[in-house]
Motif scaffolding. Structure first.
Motif, PDB file in Angstrom:
ATOM      1  N   SER B  94       0.838  -1.197   0.000  1.00 55.52           N
ATOM      2  CA  SER B  94       0.000   0.000   0.000  1.00 55.52           C
ATOM      3  C   SER B  94       0.873   1.248   0.000  1.00 55.52           C
ATOM      4  O   SER B  94       2.060   1.211   0.358  1.00 55.52           O
ATOM      5  CB  SER B  94      -0.942   0.005   1.206  1.00 55.52           C
ATOM      6  N   HIS B  95       0.256   2.317  -0.421  1.00 59.22           N
ATOM      7  CA  HIS B  95       0.963   3.600  -0.459  1.00 59.22           C
ATOM      8  C   HIS B  95      -0.013   4.689  -0.043  1.00 59.22           C
ATOM      9  O   HIS B  95      -1.142   4.732  -0.537  1.00 59.22           O
ATOM     10  CB  HIS B  95       1.474   3.884  -1.868  1.00 59.22           C
ATOM     11  N   THR B  96       0.422   5.527   0.871  1.00 63.01           N
ATOM     12  CA  THR B  96      -0.394   6.673   1.278  1.00 63.01           C
ATOM     13  C   THR B  96       0.239   7.944   0.736  1.00 63.01           C
ATOM     14  O   THR B  96       1.420   8.224   0.980  1.00 63.01           O
ATOM     15  CB  THR B  96      -0.511   6.748   2.811  1.00 63.01           C
ATOM     16  N   TYR B  97      -0.552   8.663  -0.020  1.00 64.96           N
ATOM     17  CA  TYR B  97      -0.068   9.908  -0.613  1.00 64.96           C
ATOM     18  C   TYR B  97      -0.130  11.025   0.424  1.00 64.96           C
ATOM     19  O   TYR B  97      -0.847  10.930   1.422  1.00 64.96           O
ATOM     20  CB  TYR B  97      -0.937  10.291  -1.813  1.00 64.96           C
ATOM     21  N   ASN B  98       0.544  12.105   0.131  1.00 65.86           N
ATOM     22  CA  ASN B  98       0.485  13.272   1.015  1.00 65.86           C
ATOM     23  C   ASN B  98      -0.932  13.826   1.116  1.00 65.86           C
ATOM     24  O   ASN B  98      -1.303  14.475   2.082  1.00 65.86           O
ATOM     25  CB  ASN B  98       1.428  14.373   0.511  1.00 65.86           C
ATOM     26  N   VAL B 103      -3.733   3.840  -1.479  1.00 63.05           N
ATOM     27  CA  VAL B 103      -4.003   2.824  -2.492  1.00 63.05           C
ATOM     28  C   VAL B 103      -3.305   1.546  -2.073  1.00 63.05           C
ATOM     29  O   VAL B 103      -2.115   1.567  -1.740  1.00 63.05           O
ATOM     30  CB  VAL B 103      -3.505   3.265  -3.882  1.00 63.05           C
ATOM     31  N   GLN B 104      -4.047   0.476  -2.033  1.00 60.43           N
ATOM     32  CA  GLN B 104      -3.448  -0.813  -1.679  1.00 60.43           C
ATOM     33  C   GLN B 104      -3.668  -1.807  -2.808  1.00 60.43           C
ATOM     34  O   GLN B 104      -4.794  -1.949  -3.299  1.00 60.43           O
ATOM     35  CB  GLN B 104      -4.068  -1.365  -0.400  1.00 60.43           C
ATOM     36  N   ILE B 105      -2.620  -2.463  -3.212  1.00 61.82           N
ATOM     37  CA  ILE B 105      -2.741  -3.535  -4.193  1.00 61.82           C
ATOM     38  C   ILE B 105      -2.549  -4.835  -3.436  1.00 61.82           C
ATOM     39  O   ILE B 105      -1.474  -5.124  -2.899  1.00 61.82           O
ATOM     40  CB  ILE B 105      -1.732  -3.363  -5.337  1.00 61.82           C
ATOM     41  N   SER B 106      -3.643  -5.583  -3.349  1.00 57.92           N
ATOM     42  CA  SER B 106      -3.641  -6.745  -2.472  1.00 57.92           C
ATOM     43  C   SER B 106      -3.095  -7.986  -3.144  1.00 57.92           C
ATOM     44  O   SER B 106      -2.441  -8.803  -2.506  1.00 57.92           O
ATOM     45  CB  SER B 106      -5.075  -7.042  -1.996  1.00 57.92           C
ATOM     46  N   GLN B 107      -3.369  -8.137  -4.396  1.00 62.65           N
ATOM     47  CA  GLN B 107      -2.938  -9.368  -5.047  1.00 62.65           C
ATOM     48  C   GLN B 107      -2.925  -9.170  -6.562  1.00 62.65           C
ATOM     49  O   GLN B 107      -3.696  -8.388  -7.099  1.00 62.65           O
ATOM     50  CB  GLN B 107      -3.897 -10.516  -4.694  1.00 62.65           C
ATOM     51  N   PHE B 121      -8.921   1.598  -2.950  1.00 64.53           N
ATOM     52  CA  PHE B 121      -8.660   3.037  -2.820  1.00 64.53           C
ATOM     53  C   PHE B 121      -9.374   3.520  -1.558  1.00 64.53           C
ATOM     54  O   PHE B 121     -10.585   3.296  -1.411  1.00 64.53           O
ATOM     55  CB  PHE B 121      -9.215   3.805  -4.025  1.00 64.53           C
ATOM     56  N   THR B 122      -8.657   4.181  -0.688  1.00 70.44           N
ATOM     57  CA  THR B 122      -9.280   4.694   0.535  1.00 70.44           C
ATOM     58  C   THR B 122      -9.083   6.204   0.606  1.00 70.44           C
ATOM     59  O   THR B 122      -7.949   6.706   0.507  1.00 70.44           O
ATOM     60  CB  THR B 122      -8.661   4.027   1.786  1.00 70.44           C
ATOM     61  N   LEU B 260       3.372  10.853  -8.062  1.00 72.38           N
ATOM     62  CA  LEU B 260       2.543   9.680  -8.321  1.00 72.38           C
ATOM     63  C   LEU B 260       3.293   8.403  -7.971  1.00 72.38           C
ATOM     64  O   LEU B 260       4.486   8.270  -8.234  1.00 72.38           O
ATOM     65  CB  LEU B 260       2.114   9.644  -9.790  1.00 72.38           C
ATOM     66  N   TRP B 261       2.569   7.491  -7.410  1.00 74.00           N
ATOM     67  CA  TRP B 261       3.165   6.228  -6.981  1.00 74.00           C
ATOM     68  C   TRP B 261       2.988   5.181  -8.072  1.00 74.00           C
ATOM     69  O   TRP B 261       1.930   5.094  -8.704  1.00 74.00           O
ATOM     70  CB  TRP B 261       2.465   5.758  -5.704  1.00 74.00           C
TER      71      TRP B 261
END
Lengths: 163, 385
Positions: B94-98, B103-107, B121-122, B260-261
């Motif tokens: 997962s990656h949290t933007y500023n 955004v988490q990619i689970s599989q 997406f949270t 951007l991640w």
């Protein structure tokens, strides 16, 4: 982005939106899908790096691009998986018999629908349609004959014109 | 029926002024977005270059499968193990933007032609997504997910050119009770001719600020120079960028362009499916083509054929005539499983008719590839041994 300015794009759009939208609606049988497809077609105009030669070229290019865009979308897997029974809910028919005619036109294959529209409504000769769409003229004529025949039979079966 | 009846009906199909204006507004909005995308693309490429330096090879040891993926593919708990052979990675990243978006990619699942990723997406805490209650997400939301794919030798085989533009309803899954909707239209690629889209997953909770999707890419075969664009060993970068809310016409970008991640993964070189070389003439209507291969994996069934250049048009072949094609996957117990189109990549040969047509399909229910004995199409059956 392309060769045309924003003002020129808008002018081309105003000149041709009705035509492009109607083709898309005839092909897609869905108002939202037709709007999306028409938007995409004019998006392609924005990307052009050469101007149209003349108004006829502009119109023909838009017709072909609209046909291609709709054909691509119709091939798409999600579309082929879903039911489209409510696709035309957004269409309102002032004349009920128009709705009846549409129901039967919509039941024809998309190639037949397009040829009917271009020949009868837009007034293109079959040779012109063939040249524009890259089809054999005899194929276009054959589609037109088949479309007319099927439409006549379907409308007769529905009792169209008997009341 | 007279011609005037037909023309009056066509007249009635004319757009209203409101429609004309609305589509124009959207078109011009897209243009503005497109301009900013150019700059974004340059920065993204730089970001990818940096990210590729830290790519971890992901032939991960698989110990489990996300239930949502199993549901999507219609796999029962017993079949999930079979499906997990296609898993390219298991550990969520997962990656949290500023901006506060996470955004988490689970599989990720993949085979020779497909890569699919489960993405959550949270929204930032306290942010209320402008999505009306009781509406289909597919009608309200458009996600922007960029991608870039290189083959195992580092050749670019796919990259996205445009942001997705429209929202389409899809289907309700038949097996798992998981509602799935297509979020985005297909994407025009700068390179390659594959297709990508996102499918909303029913466990999305927009009122809680969480959207779950399955992003999926299917490779194409349009160009001869991409003949080797199989995904085995490919390096895939998935770059979530933002989302657009239709009801309010708002677009949210997760980050500034430079921030951007990119989620990067190297897919396994080992194939989760089996490729069968057929090399046999196949009669489709009155046309004869050469059936080159049939491919079967837990994710799909695909076949490829080569057309002869003299065929008048790629559309002369009735690939979409359900009665004519009569697809069936035949199992060892004598039963058959039907298939559906997977992205409709059928007509990807060049205009001249040369090249390979790739037809991607998926079974309507999950099947164990080992139980498949043959595949029937256009009235002919080909053993898969």
């Amino acid at each position: 982005m392309g060769v045309y300015s924003r003002e020129e794009i808008e002018a081309i759009y105003r000149r041709n939106f009705k035509l492009v939208y109607q083709i898309c609606l005839v092909m897609m049988k869905s108002v939202p899908d037709a709007e999306d497809a028409a938007q995409t077609v004019f998006g392609r105009v924005m990307e052009r790096d050469t101007p149209f030669r003349d108004p006829e070229h502009e119109k023909a290019w838009l017709i072909v691009t609209a046909r291609n865009e709709c054909r691509d979308q119709l091939k798409h897997w999600w579309r082929r998986c879903r039911e489209d029974a409510s696709a035309l809910d957004a269409l309102v028919w002032e004349q009920p018999q128009d709705g009846l005619v549409w129901d039967q036109v919509a039941a024809l294959p998309d190639k037949h629908r397009l040829v009917l529209f271009l020949h009868y409504y837009q007034g293109y000769a079959t040779d012109e349609i063939a040249q524009m769409l890259g089809d054999n003229p005899s194929t276009v004529r054959s589609r037109l004959v088949q479309a007319r025949k099927k439409l006549k039979l379907r409308l007769e079966a529905e009792g169209y014109g008997t009341t | 029926m007279e011609q005037r009846d037909l023309n009056r009906m066509f007249d009635a199909l004319a757009p209203t002024q409101e429609q004309e204006q609305a589509v124009l507004d959207r078109l011009l909005q897209t243009e503005r977005k497109g301009n900013s995308m150019k700059k974004l693309k340059k920065l993204t490429v730089l970001g990818i270059a940096a990210a590729l330096m830290v790519i971890s090879c992901a032939a991960a040891v698989v110990t489990g499968l996300d239930q949502r993926l199993a549901d999507y593919f219609g796999a029962s708990p017993e079949q999930a193990e079979q499906l997990s052979t296609a898993a390219a990675t298991q550990d969520p990243v997962s990656h949290t933007y500023n901006s506060g978006w996470t955004v988490q990619i689970s599989q990720v699942l993949s085979d020779r032609y497909i890569v699919a990723a489960l993405i959550d997406f949270t929204a930032p805490e306290g942010m209320v997504l402008p999505i009306p209650e009781d509406t289909e997400l597919s009608r309200e939301l458009t996600l922007m997910v960029d991608y870039r794919i290189e083959d195992k030798d580092g050749n670019l085989i796919a990259s996205l050119k445009d942001a997705p533009r429209s929202v389409k309803p899809d289907r309700v899954s038949e097996g798992g009770g998981l509602k799935v909707y297509t979020v985005e239209s297909w994407s025009y690629e700068k390179e390659g001719d594959g297709l990508a889209n996102c499918l909303y997953l029913e466990d999305s909770e927009p009122e809680q600020g969480r959207i779950s999707v399955m992003w999926k890419y299917v490779r194409g075969t349009k160009f001869q120079n991409y003949a080797n664009d199989e995904l085995l060993g490919a390096r895939v970068s998935i770059i979530p960028k933002g989302m657009t809310f239709r009801s309010t016409h708002e677009t949210v970008y997760f980050a500034e362009e430079a921030e951007l991640w990119s989620y990067d993964i190297t897919l396994s070189e080992s194939d989760s499916g089996s490729l069968y070389s057929i090399e046999t003439p196949l009669k489709i209507a009155e046309h004869e083509v050469e059936l080159k291969t049939i491919y079967l994996s837990p994710l799909e069934l695909a076949y490829e054929f080569q057309r002869s250049p003299e065929l008048p048009s790629s559309y002369a072949i009735p690939l979409y005539d359900k009665e004519a094609r009569a697809y069936a996957i035949n199992l060892a117990d004598g039963s058959s499983v039907a298939v559906k189109d997977n992205f409709g990549l059928s007509a990807t040969a060049s205009e001249s008719g040369e090249g390979i047509n790739h037809v991607g399909l998926y079974p309507v229910e999950f099947i164990d590839p080992e139980k498949v004995v043959s595949f029937s199409l256009f009235g002919q059956t080909f053993a898969l041994k």
